[in-house]
Design an enzyme around this catalytic site. Structure first.
Site, PDB file in Angstrom:
ATOM      1  N   ASP A  94       0.951  -1.281  -0.086  1.00 54.90           N
ATOM      2  CA  ASP A  94       0.027   0.008   0.060  1.00 54.90           C
ATOM      3  C   ASP A  94       0.778   1.112   0.022  1.00 54.90           C
ATOM      4  OD1 ASP A  94      -2.440  -1.300  -0.088  1.00 54.90           O
ATOM      5  OD2 ASP A  94      -3.141  -0.649   1.938  1.00 54.90           O
ATOM      6  N   ASP A 117       3.876  -9.605   8.598  1.00 57.29           N
ATOM      7  CA  ASP A 117       4.308  -8.292   8.573  1.00 57.29           C
ATOM      8  C   ASP A 117       5.684  -7.751   7.999  1.00 57.29           C
ATOM      9  OD1 ASP A 117       1.725  -7.618   9.824  1.00 57.29           O
ATOM     10  OD2 ASP A 117       2.543  -6.775  11.417  1.00 57.29           O
ATOM     11  N   ASP A 128      -6.800  -7.939  13.916  1.00 52.39           N
ATOM     12  CA  ASP A 128      -6.254  -9.349  14.217  1.00 52.39           C
ATOM     13  C   ASP A 128      -6.971  -9.889  15.243  1.00 52.39           C
ATOM     14  OD1 ASP A 128      -5.567  -7.229  15.845  1.00 52.39           O
ATOM     15  OD2 ASP A 128      -3.232  -8.056  15.596  1.00 52.39           O
TER      16      ASP A 128
END
Length: 815
Positions: free
Chosen positions: A112, A171, A265
């Site tokens: 992104d 991540d 999450d």
């Protein structure tokens, strides 16, 4: 005055004291609730350990025979990222190195990024791995709708991802070991009721500064106690947002990823639990490397998200949990009371309200009854229970208490913002990642036994008792908050001989940093040629300027100044000075008129003469001597970590000088065999064991030397995408030729036109092959390589006898 005093006494006795006394009673009740909860979890963990239930070993570190018997399922690995310039290579490389059948593994990079340059770099990295046969897809969204949750939801909806049965979330700074999928997916395959397997985090930069040490204490308790108890006793724990593998059908059954809070999450975990058919498994013995925030600004933003999100989710999910018909009451009680109310609300509000407001107010305002056991004993016991999981930091417990009290204000504010759903309730700021571990240059000291081989002098750095007492990383704790020049002087203890230049001096020396003065550009930034006055003499110099948007930064700058100042040797580049004016960061080197080895070996302009055989061997010998000085003359040893042709500079007589020490690390000390660090360096030169495990040794440098030496013999690049697919990786191309003596001549650089001794070629290839052994223990020490190169340079033998390595090297796909 009497009237004012009487009025104050009336307000004090009738309003302030009763109000404060009520606050004391409320805080006492919350303190006891929190203490009972902590004690209860400690007893459960102790019981699990005593009865050997803490690790039931359902996640075993062995082969995947059981998976082979049932066929490997299709696994999707999602890597969400946002402007992750410093770490994108690490996470993508680690994911591409996972042990799993390539046809059953799909890697999806969800980028992104709003920075077009970073988007281009990430996409290029994905294309590079795709060119190696990895099934990797690059996805970029320009609107960032839903942030991380939106990216992962859209990623799962892609047509090519619909066949995937499981999805692993990593991540951008997370680096799993190669067997991560083998050890986690096995559980999901073996039990269809398991929705999630969560791994533990392992912090690669925990020793970077006091801030990261404090975070380690808090997170160790979370993973060792809270997650363990939640899994083993209650059948629920919160997904940590990364380092976990989900069953795709469970994600869909729970309603998919939602962006209604900043803890998507935890939201998904609670919704999946309320379905009543799924259970979670916490794999505490599966660790995934990651980075802790090392700046207070990044940590504050992270804590705001982690405190505000759960409070906001509690507000949204309270009714759903309470009215759920399929969730048993013990699990409801655990969710609402223990998981949300105590840990996510009371813990933050109590720390700030009681310890930072109520207790100080009781001291100032007499007449309020404050139980001593609540003010002293209960907090002390809670603190000891929290710190029990990190014994190595017990001596820092006072700092941890102060740190937690300071952060409690920010956490309490965020908690209230989430509960009231205020303006910042959905604020999402990506945690800054630096992509580096700590700088170890400060712990180098003089070797008591100088090496006889080194042609230069050993370390001239005196012992630094203050640093030794403070720990190996104390010297860089505050480099972000102090002038870098002061840090250099402090760490160097007056031994830094490099001169501190002003920006004006260097600007004048380079003609205002004009484009015509540029010698080249690397990860640090552009390098300019200039002329300076030093000790009354005019000398040519190379000025390297820090690019604020480049791949290296202040930490690398500090490392390089200290390394080159404290490590002097004829085969290491000479640092003349540095500049730290304002935001400027510049390094001033002795000018190397011949440029780099890469310029003469791999980037020859048309018509330029190639290096002859003897010169190549002399350059290799000089570079090896530079490494030998780092490995053997330093105590502890220094690992260069980025040995490649472009980092070998050549003076007028073609003598090799190692340069660019920004990634150098201090090697293992004491009984340690390696240092664990984030994988960094240049693709094609990293040793396989370092690339796969992050375990760095001096043998890693020996492997990199073998790659460069093979480049010098063959005239080929370590990685050359312009060649046919079977010739793009130099080490893989050379592996079968090492086995066949008749093919040795094929490996000689065509630009040599056969002008080399046959026996010399054979011996050079034998040295390269031994340095490139896949088993690090089979590689020679760099001092042995220097000895062999000395013989090779002087011998000029013509015999056809060629030593051959017993085990040809192997290079893995992932670096």
């Amino acid at each position: 005055m009497k009237m004012m005093r009487a009025a104050w006494q009336a307000v004090r006795c009738k309003v302030l004291v009763p109000t404060l006394q009520l606050a004391v009673y409320v805080c006492v009740a919350m303190s006891l609730m929190l203490f009972v909860e902590r004690l209860y979890m400690a007893l459960v963990v102790t019981g699990l350990w005593l009865f050997r239930r803490r690790r039931r070993r359902i996640i075993r570190k062995d082969t995947d025979d059981d998976l082979e018997a049932n066929a490997h399922p299709m696994v999707l690995v999602q890597i969400p990222m946002f402007n992750e310039k410093q770490v994108y290579r690490l996470s993508i490389g680690a994911a591409c190195g996972l042990t799993w059948p390539s046809e059953k593994l799909l890697i999806q990079v969800l980028d992104d990024s709003t920075d077009s340059a970073i988007r281009e770099m990430v996409e290029r990295e994905c294309m590079r791995w795709a060119g190696k046969g990895v099934n990797i897809r690059y996805e970029n969204r320009r609107n960032r709708s839903g942030y991380k949750a939106g990216a992962m939801r859209e990623g799962l909806e892609k047509p090519y991802a619909r066949e995937c049965e499981f999805v692993a979330v990593l991540d951008a700074d997370f680096q799993p070991d190669a067997d991560f999928l083998v050890r986690t997916v096995r559980v999901l395959v073996g039990d269809p009721s398991v929705a999630l397997v969560q791994a533990r985090w392992r912090f690669v930069n925990a020793d970077e500064c006091l801030l990261t040490r404090m975070q380690e204490m808090s997170l160790d308790y979370h993973f060792s106690v809270e997650q363990e108890v939640g899994w083993a006793w209650h059948g629920f724990f919160g997904f940590n947002g990364t380092a976990g593998v989900w069953r795709v059908s469970a994600v869909e059954d729970a309603g998919g990823w939602k962006e209604r809070t900043t803890v998507e999450d935890m939201d998904l975990s609670v919704r999946a639990t309320l379905r009543g058919r799924w259970r979670f498994v916490y794999a505490g013995d599966v660790c995934v490397r990651n980075e802790l925030p090392s700046t207070l600004r990044a940590y504050r933003y992270q804590q705001h998200r982690w405190s505000c999100g759960p409070a906001n989710l509690f507000r949204k999910m309270f009714r759903d949990v309470l009215l759920s018909r399929v969730t048993p009451w013990p699990k409801k009680l655990h969710l609402l009371y223990s998981f949300f109310f105590l840990r996510k609300l009371v813990a933050h509000l109590l720390t700030f309200g009681f310890y930072c407001l109520v207790i100080p107010s009781c001291v100032l305002l007499q007449g309020v009854w404050l139980p001593k056991y609540v003010a002293l004993y209960v907090p002390a016991l809670i603190t000891l229970l929290n710190a029990a999981c990190t014994p190595r930091s017990w001596h820092l417990i006072v700092f941890w208490i102060l740190f937690e009290n300071v952060m409690s204000m920010h956490r309490s504010k965020a908690t209230l913002v989430g509960l009231l759903e205020a303006t910042r309730a959905n604020e999402w700021v990506v945690t800054e990642k630096l992509g580096n571990t700590t700088t170890d240059a400060a712990v180098m000291h003089v070797s008591n036994k100088p090496k006889t081989r080194s042609s230069g002098r050993g370390f001239h750095v005196a012992e630094m008792p203050a640093l030794a007492r403070a720990g190996p990383h104390a010297a860089v704790v505050s480099y972000r908050h102090r002038r870098v020049a002061e840090e250099i002087l402090k760490i160097g203890k007056g031994k830094v001989t490099a001169r501190a230049f002003t920006y004006g001096e260097l600007s004048e020396a380079t003609g205002g940093f004009r484009a015509e003065s540029v010698l080249g550009e690397g990860g640090f930034g552009p390098v300019y040629r200039g002329r300076l006055s030093l000790n009354g003499k005019e000398v040519d110099a190379a000025v390297k300027q820090l690019d604020r948007n480049g791949m290296q930064g202040t930490r690398e700058f500090l490392v390089e100044v200290l390394m080159l100042s404290l490590l002097e040797h004829p085969n290491l580049v000479t640092l003349l000075g540095y500049c730290t004016d304002a935001e400027h960061r510049m390094l001033v080197y002795e000018y190397m008129p011949r440029g780099s080895l890469e310029d003469h070996l791999l980037d020859l302009p048309p018509g330029a003469a190639a290096l002859d055989w003897t010169t190549r061997m002399r350059i290799a010998q000089g570079a090896a001597r530079g490494l030998e000085h780092l490995h053997d003359a330093a105590r502890p040893p220094v690992i260069f970590r980025d040995f490649k042709a472009s980092n070998i500079l050549l003076d007028a007589s073609f003598q090799a000088r190692l340069s660019d020490f920004g990634l150098a690390r201090v090697g293992p000390v004491g009984d340690k065999t390696h240092v664990s660090t984030r994988v960094m360096g240049t693709y094609g030169y990293c040793a396989p064991e370092y690339a796969l495990t992050g375990k760095l040794t001096t043998c890693s440098d020996v492997y990199s030397f073998g790659v460069v030496f093979l480049e010098m013999v063959t005239g080929r690049r370590a990685i050359d995408m312009s060649r046919p697919a079977d010739q793009q990786n130099l080490v893989q191309w050379a592996a079968p030729r090492f086995k066949d003596k008749k093919r040795f001549a094929e490996m000689a650089d065509p630009l040599l036109h056969g002008a080399y001794p046959t026996k010399g070629l054979y011996q050079a290839l034998a040295i390269a092959a031994m340095c490139l052994q896949e088993d690090a223990s089979m590689r020679p020490a760099i001092s042995d390589v220097v000895t062999a190169l000395e013989y090779l340079t002087l011998a000029g033998a013509t015999s056809d006898a060629a030593p051959r390595p017993q085990n040809p090297p192997h290079h893995p796909d992932a670096t």
